[in-house]
Structures are given as C-alpha cells and as structure tokens.
Design a protein around this motif. Structure first.
Motif, PDB file in Angstrom:
ATOM      1  N   ALA A 126      -1.780  -7.575  -2.272  1.00 56.17           N
ATOM      2  CA  ALA A 126      -1.927  -7.802  -3.709  1.00 56.17           C
ATOM      3  C   ALA A 126      -0.623  -7.587  -3.478  1.00 56.17           C
ATOM      4  CB  ALA A 126      -2.225  -6.255  -3.602  1.00 56.17           C
ATOM      5  N   GLN A 174       1.283  11.089  14.370  1.00 53.74           N
ATOM      6  CA  GLN A 174       2.332  11.280  13.668  1.00 53.74           C
ATOM      7  C   GLN A 174       2.655  12.795  14.336  1.00 53.74           C
ATOM      8  OE1 GLN A 174       1.024   9.911  11.836  1.00 53.74           O
ATOM      9  NE2 GLN A 174       1.162  11.301   9.450  1.00 53.74           N
ATOM     10  N   HIS A 177      -7.286  -3.289  11.336  1.00 51.69           N
ATOM     11  CA  HIS A 177      -6.234  -3.319  12.367  1.00 51.69           C
ATOM     12  C   HIS A 177      -6.767  -4.272  12.884  1.00 51.69           C
ATOM     13  CE1 HIS A 177      -5.690   1.267  10.547  1.00 51.69           C
ATOM     14  NE2 HIS A 177      -4.879   0.133   9.376  1.00 51.69           N
ATOM     15  N   ASN A 185      -8.246   0.497   7.198  1.00 61.56           N
ATOM     16  CA  ASN A 185      -8.366   0.425   8.470  1.00 61.56           C
ATOM     17  C   ASN A 185      -9.679  -0.406   9.090  1.00 61.56           C
ATOM     18  OD1 ASN A 185      -7.653   2.603   7.988  1.00 61.56           O
ATOM     19  ND2 ASN A 185      -9.533   4.306   8.163  1.00 61.56           N
ATOM     20  N   ASP A 214       0.527  -8.883   1.906  1.00 60.17           N
ATOM     21  CA  ASP A 214      -0.024  -8.870   1.374  1.00 60.17           C
ATOM     22  C   ASP A 214      -1.472  -8.955   0.450  1.00 60.17           C
ATOM     23  OD1 ASP A 214      -1.430  -6.344  -0.393  1.00 60.17           O
ATOM     24  OD2 ASP A 214      -0.377  -4.745   0.589  1.00 60.17           O
ATOM     25  N   TRP A 260     -11.404   1.217  -0.975  1.00 60.77           N
ATOM     26  CA  TRP A 260     -11.954   0.635   0.377  1.00 60.77           C
ATOM     27  C   TRP A 260     -11.870   2.150   1.225  1.00 60.77           C
ATOM     28  CZ3 TRP A 260      -9.197   2.174   4.830  1.00 60.77           C
ATOM     29  CH2 TRP A 260      -7.493   2.483   4.166  1.00 60.77           C
ATOM     30  N   ILE A 304       1.166   3.165   2.276  1.00 56.08           N
ATOM     31  CA  ILE A 304       1.648   3.798   3.483  1.00 56.08           C
ATOM     32  C   ILE A 304       2.795   2.749   4.169  1.00 56.08           C
ATOM     33  CG2 ILE A 304       0.485   3.403   5.896  1.00 56.08           C
ATOM     34  CD1 ILE A 304       1.532   7.125   4.893  1.00 56.08           C
ATOM     35  N   HIS A 338       7.509   8.966  10.509  1.00 55.92           N
ATOM     36  CA  HIS A 338       6.738   7.694  11.486  1.00 55.92           C
ATOM     37  C   HIS A 338       8.289   7.389  11.861  1.00 55.92           C
ATOM     38  CE1 HIS A 338       3.312   7.875   8.857  1.00 55.92           C
ATOM     39  NE2 HIS A 338       3.289   6.662   9.453  1.00 55.92           N
ATOM     40  N   ARG A 379       6.888   4.028   4.181  1.00 58.05           N
ATOM     41  CA  ARG A 379       7.381   5.103   5.423  1.00 58.05           C
ATOM     42  C   ARG A 379       7.758   3.551   6.825  1.00 58.05           C
ATOM     43  NH1 ARG A 379       3.801  10.117   5.421  1.00 58.05           N
ATOM     44  NH2 ARG A 379       3.050   9.466   3.351  1.00 58.05           N
ATOM     45  N   GLU A 385      -1.301   1.829  12.441  1.00 57.32           N
ATOM     46  CA  GLU A 385      -1.419   3.137  11.556  1.00 57.32           C
ATOM     47  C   GLU A 385      -2.907   3.376  11.939  1.00 57.32           C
ATOM     48  OE1 GLU A 385      -0.687   5.716   9.542  1.00 57.32           O
ATOM     49  OE2 GLU A 385       0.570   4.737   9.267  1.00 57.32           O
ATOM     50  N   GLY A 393       0.645  -1.583  -0.097  1.00 58.57           N
ATOM     51  CA  GLY A 393      -0.014  -0.623   0.149  1.00 58.57           C
ATOM     52  C   GLY A 393       1.065   1.249   0.021  1.00 58.57           C
ATOM     53  N   CYS A 406      -0.677  -1.569   7.897  1.00 60.56           N
ATOM     54  CA  CYS A 406      -0.533  -0.992   7.473  1.00 60.56           C
ATOM     55  C   CYS A 406      -1.580  -1.132   6.227  1.00 60.56           C
ATOM     56  CB  CYS A 406       0.642  -0.391   6.185  1.00 60.56           C
ATOM     57  SG  CYS A 406       2.599  -0.228   7.301  1.00 60.56           S
ATOM     58  N   SER A 407      -2.796  -2.031   7.313  1.00 61.41           N
ATOM     59  CA  SER A 407      -3.886  -2.161   5.941  1.00 61.41           C
ATOM     60  C   SER A 407      -4.624  -1.638   6.168  1.00 61.41           C
ATOM     61  CB  SER A 407      -4.064  -3.931   6.568  1.00 61.41           C
ATOM     62  OG  SER A 407      -4.350  -4.593   8.375  1.00 61.41           O
ATOM     63  N   HIS A 441      -5.720  -7.937  12.412  1.00 63.06           N
ATOM     64  CA  HIS A 441      -3.989  -7.910  12.559  1.00 63.06           C
ATOM     65  C   HIS A 441      -3.726  -7.147  13.913  1.00 63.06           C
ATOM     66  CE1 HIS A 441      -5.020  -7.531   7.747  1.00 63.06           C
ATOM     67  NE2 HIS A 441      -4.985  -8.689   8.246  1.00 63.06           N
TER      68      HIS A 441
HETATM   69  P1  NAD Z   1      -3.978   1.229   0.435  1.00 63.83           P
HETATM   70  O1  NAD Z   1      -5.133   0.788  -0.319  1.00 63.83           O
HETATM   71  O2  NAD Z   1      -2.569   1.883  -0.100  1.00 63.83           O
HETATM   72  O3  NAD Z   1      -3.258  -0.423   1.795  1.00 63.83           O
HETATM   73  C1  NAD Z   1      -3.769  -1.288   2.016  1.00 63.83           C
HETATM   74  C2  NAD Z   1      -2.754  -2.303   1.544  1.00 63.83           C
HETATM   75  O4  NAD Z   1      -3.630  -2.524   2.199  1.00 63.83           O
HETATM   76  C3  NAD Z   1      -3.226  -2.350  -0.294  1.00 63.83           C
HETATM   77  O5  NAD Z   1      -1.932  -2.402  -0.301  1.00 63.83           O
HETATM   78  C4  NAD Z   1      -3.794  -4.000   0.080  1.00 63.83           C
HETATM   79  O6  NAD Z   1      -3.402  -4.880  -0.692  1.00 63.83           O
HETATM   80  C5  NAD Z   1      -3.412  -4.744   1.529  1.00 63.83           C
HETATM   81  N1  NAD Z   1      -4.855  -5.292   1.991  1.00 63.83           N
HETATM   82  C6  NAD Z   1      -6.092  -5.281   1.990  1.00 63.83           C
HETATM   83  N2  NAD Z   1      -7.010  -6.619   2.716  1.00 63.83           N
HETATM   84  C7  NAD Z   1      -5.051  -6.811   2.929  1.00 63.83           C
HETATM   85  C8  NAD Z   1      -6.017  -8.140   3.951  1.00 63.83           C
HETATM   86  N3  NAD Z   1      -6.949  -8.876   4.149  1.00 63.83           N
HETATM   87  N4  NAD Z   1      -4.459  -8.864   4.498  1.00 63.83           N
HETATM   88  C9  NAD Z   1      -3.634  -8.030   4.051  1.00 63.83           C
HETATM   89  N5  NAD Z   1      -3.352  -7.062   3.261  1.00 63.83           N
HETATM   90  C10 NAD Z   1      -4.282  -5.812   2.739  1.00 63.83           C
HETATM   91  O7  NAD Z   1      -3.805   2.286   1.576  1.00 63.83           O
HETATM   92  P2  NAD Z   1      -3.029   2.939   2.165  1.00 63.83           P
HETATM   93  O8  NAD Z   1      -3.542   4.374   2.362  1.00 63.83           O
HETATM   94  O9  NAD Z   1      -1.968   2.900   2.846  1.00 63.83           O
HETATM   95  O10 NAD Z   1      -3.664   3.117   4.116  1.00 63.83           O
HETATM   96  C11 NAD Z   1      -3.258   1.879   4.960  1.00 63.83           C
HETATM   97  C12 NAD Z   1      -3.316   2.472   6.127  1.00 63.83           C
HETATM   98  O11 NAD Z   1      -2.612   3.197   6.629  1.00 63.83           O
HETATM   99  C13 NAD Z   1      -4.686   2.875   6.659  1.00 63.83           C
HETATM  100  O12 NAD Z   1      -5.000   2.665   8.246  1.00 63.83           O
HETATM  101  C14 NAD Z   1      -4.796   4.667   6.688  1.00 63.83           C
HETATM  102  O13 NAD Z   1      -5.423   5.329   7.491  1.00 63.83           O
HETATM  103  C15 NAD Z   1      -3.104   4.131   7.142  1.00 63.83           C
HETATM  104  N6  NAD Z   1      -2.035   5.761   6.503  1.00 63.83           N
HETATM  105  C16 NAD Z   1      -2.167   6.561   7.342  1.00 63.83           C
HETATM  106  C17 NAD Z   1      -1.364   7.635   7.074  1.00 63.83           C
HETATM  107  C18 NAD Z   1      -0.243   8.850   8.122  1.00 63.83           C
HETATM  108  O14 NAD Z   1       0.222   9.553   7.363  1.00 63.83           O
HETATM  109  N7  NAD Z   1      -0.152   7.723   8.630  1.00 63.83           N
HETATM  110  C19 NAD Z   1      -1.572   7.808   5.627  1.00 63.83           C
HETATM  111  C20 NAD Z   1      -2.420   7.376   4.605  1.00 63.83           C
HETATM  112  C21 NAD Z   1      -2.717   6.304   5.158  1.00 63.83           C
END
Ligand code: NAD
Length: 313
Positions: A35, A130, A84, A81, A33, A171, A13, A267, A16, A101, A11, A78-79, A87
């Motif tokens: 994917a 953060q 979480h 919301n 993941d 999602w 994030i 991070h 980081r 996350e 994904g 990092c899955s 996981h």
């Molecule tokens: P994203 O959709 O880019 O990545 C999520 C990943 O999880 C994808 O690669 C997806 O294939 C994978 N996934 C989905 N279902 C799964 C499963 N059952 N098992 C394993 N992997 C699975 O989303 P993102 O933007 O990277 O967000 C991920 C998390 O990070 C979220 O909780 C989001 O809120 C958080 N986030 C935080 C920040 C920050 O600044 N702290 C910024 C963006 C996102």
C-alpha cells in the motif's frame, strides 16, 4: 550508524519502528509496503526510498550493496503475521539481521526451519517482545523469582481491546493470516506469563471465537485463567461509562498488578537492547508460539473446570 530497511511501512505499528530507528540514532535506507499510504515516513526519514513492489525493493537493496557499498544491518518487519517467515528469510538472505513483530511466526516448526536459516547465513532473528522490557513486568518477574520455588500464584488475566467491524474484514480476522484472536492479541501475554512463571504444564481452551477467547494455563509457578476480547460488549460498565475502549487487568493472588502506564516507547527500548547486543531471538519466542499453536488447534471445552469469570457474563 546502522542501516535499516522496513517492510510493512504503511501499517499501524510501522511508525513505532521508524521512531525506534530514529531515536536510537540509526538510518532508514528503504521501505516497502504494497500500500502507498506512507506519508508518515516524512516525519522520520524523508530521504528513505520507498517501494510498492517487492521485486523493485529487492533489486534496490542489491544495487545499494554492489553499486554504492551500502549494506543493510537490519530489516524491520511489520507485515501481517503469516508473511513474517518469508520476510525474515528475505532479511537474512540480504545479509541483514531481522527485527520482527509478534507473533514471530504462526507455528513452532517455522522456528526450527528459521534456525537453520540463521545457521546458514550467520545472521540473527530478533522478536519484538515488548512486555519483557516493561518496568512493572520486570519487577513482577524478579518478585516471582525470589518467592518460594514450589509456590503457585493464582492469576486472572483479562484483556479487552475493542476493535470495529474492519477487524474481521482485514487480514487480522482471517485465522490463516493472523492465527486468530488468541495468536494475534494474546501472544504478548502468553509470552509474558511463561517468561515470569516458567514452563507450561497445562493448556486448556474454554472458548475460542472470532471476537473472544478464554482458557486456563498452568505454569510451574502459576495457575492462570485468561480472557481476551475485541468486542466492546464485554467491557465492564464503569469502563464503558468513562468512554474507554480498553480494559487490562492482571490479578495475582487477588492483588491487581499496576501496569496501566509505561507502554509508550517500549519498541525503542527493545531496539536499544538489540543494538546493545542483547534482544530476544528464536529460542525466546518459542514457548509463546507453542502456546498459541496449541490454543488454535484445541477443541474448546466450554464452561468446565477453571474458567475465567467473564465467561459467566
Ligand atoms: P496493518 O495491517 O496496519 O499493517 C500491515 C502492513 O503490511 C499494511 O500496510 C499492508 O499493506 C502491509 N502488507 C501486507 N501485505 C504485504 C506484502 N506482501 N508486502 C509488504 N507489505 C505488505 O497491521 P499492523 O497492526 O501494523 O500489524 C503489523 C504487524 O505488527 C503484525 O505482525 C502485528 O501482529 C504486529 N503488531 C504488533 C503490535 C505490538 O504491540 N508489538 C501491535 C500491533 C500489531
């Protein structure tokens, strides 16, 4: 050197977290993941094992333990919301602490249940909050702490971060998975506000739509009008003219808080704190989760009372 596993490696994030694990001198043993677009792993941990099925990932972690005496210290999550909670439970069951996350979970009662899992396993759950390690935010918190106890600051918070049509298809656009825009995008700010200005006294929602949300929050030491949007139409014209897609503004008693820089590597700072024995856990996460839960379930009042000026646009 501590051993990490990472969930959600493909994904946005995840890199980081990989960087934070590397920059703090630690090792990523395995990643998972569903994917498989995870070539980014090569930039950080080319020797890490990778799985696209949970069962194989889980089995691998067990085998490392019993056959190679390799134990996980942390699982970084990092899955999406809504996953979480599951996981985090996996991490603690595996004998590791969880670094998860935001938002940690979608509902306050999830925190109560996870507290029991912490007690049973003796392992800890940390949340990426953060903004609490951002130098300007720490400075502001100190300033507020040193001001008169009964002072209420007037705060206007505007956060516009444009996202394309993909957002609603993913999602992130599904309220049952992301919690909606206030939960997914706003949670950082509600956490920051409550960390700086104290307990919540009032929480009113004016508008809550797929691409924008706005409301009024009152804390012990602040009255806050907030507006969030992922729709580029709301960007001020001078921002649009510069070709920028994000606009972030916090004014406090009419004065702009300068915090445009300092966002890179937060991070890594959060990881350092956790590894040094600090870090923010379940109890720290609770107030913002209560706020987003209440916002998600409130009936929007429309343009009444103390609403943000962007609602007039
Ligand atoms: P994203 O959709 O880019 O990545 C999520 C990943 O999880 C994808 O690669 C997806 O294939 C994978 N996934 C989905 N279902 C799964 C499963 N059952 N098992 C394993 N992997 C699975 O989303 P993102 O933007 O990277 O967000 C991920 C998390 O990070 C979220 O909780 C989001 O809120 C958080 N986030 C935080 C920040 C920050 O600044 N702290 C910024 C963006 C996102």
């Amino acid at each position: 050197m501590r051993n990490f596993a990472l969930i959600g490696a493909a994904g946005y994030i995840a890199p980081r977290h990989m960087k934070a694990i590397k920059d703090t001198g630690n090792n990523l043993l395995a990643a998972y993941d569903k994917a498989d677009s995870v070539g980014i792993i090569d930039s950080h941990f080319p020797h890490a094992d990778f799985f696209v099925e949970f069962e194989r990932f889980d089995r691998h972690i067990e085998k490392l333990k019993y056959e190679k005496d390799l134990f996980l210290d942390y699982v970084s999550i990092c899955s999406p919301n809504y996953l979480h909670d599951a996981h985090i439970r996996f991490a603690l069951r595996s004998g590791a602490d969880a670094i998860c996350e935001k938002p940690l979970v979608l509902n306050p009662w999830n925190i109560d249940k996870l507290q029991r899992v912490e007690e049973k396993t003796g392992k800890k759950i940390y949340n990426i909050l953060q903004l609490r390690v951002h130098p300007s935010i720490i400075q502001l918190r100190n300033k507020v702490a040193n001001s008169l106890k009964d002072k209420k600051f007037e705060v206007d918070l505007t956060y516009l971060t444009s996202r394309g049509n993909w957002y609603q298809t993913s999602w992130k656009g599904d309220i049952s998975k992301s919690g909606g825009i206030a939960t997914n995008i706003g949670v950082h700010f509600y956490d920051m506000l409550s960390w700086i200005f104290g307990d919540v006294q009032d929480n009113i929602v004016h508008v809550h739509e797929k691409d924008r949300a706005a409301g009024y929050l009152e804390f012990e030491n602040a009255r806050v009008r907030w507006f969030l949007s992922i729709n580029s139409e709301y960007l001020p014209s001078e921002v649009k003219k510069k070709g920028q897609t994000t606009f972030r503004s916090i004014t406090i008693d009419g004065e702009e808080l300068e915090f445009s820089g300092g966002f890179t590597d937060l991070h890594t700072l959060v990881y350092k704190d956790i590894l040094d024995g600090y870090g923010y856990g379940l109890s720290a996460a609770r107030t913002a989760i209560e706020i987003v839960h209440d916002i998600r379930n409130a009936r929007p009042e429309g343009l009444k009372g103390e609403y943000h000026s962007f609602l007039n646009r």
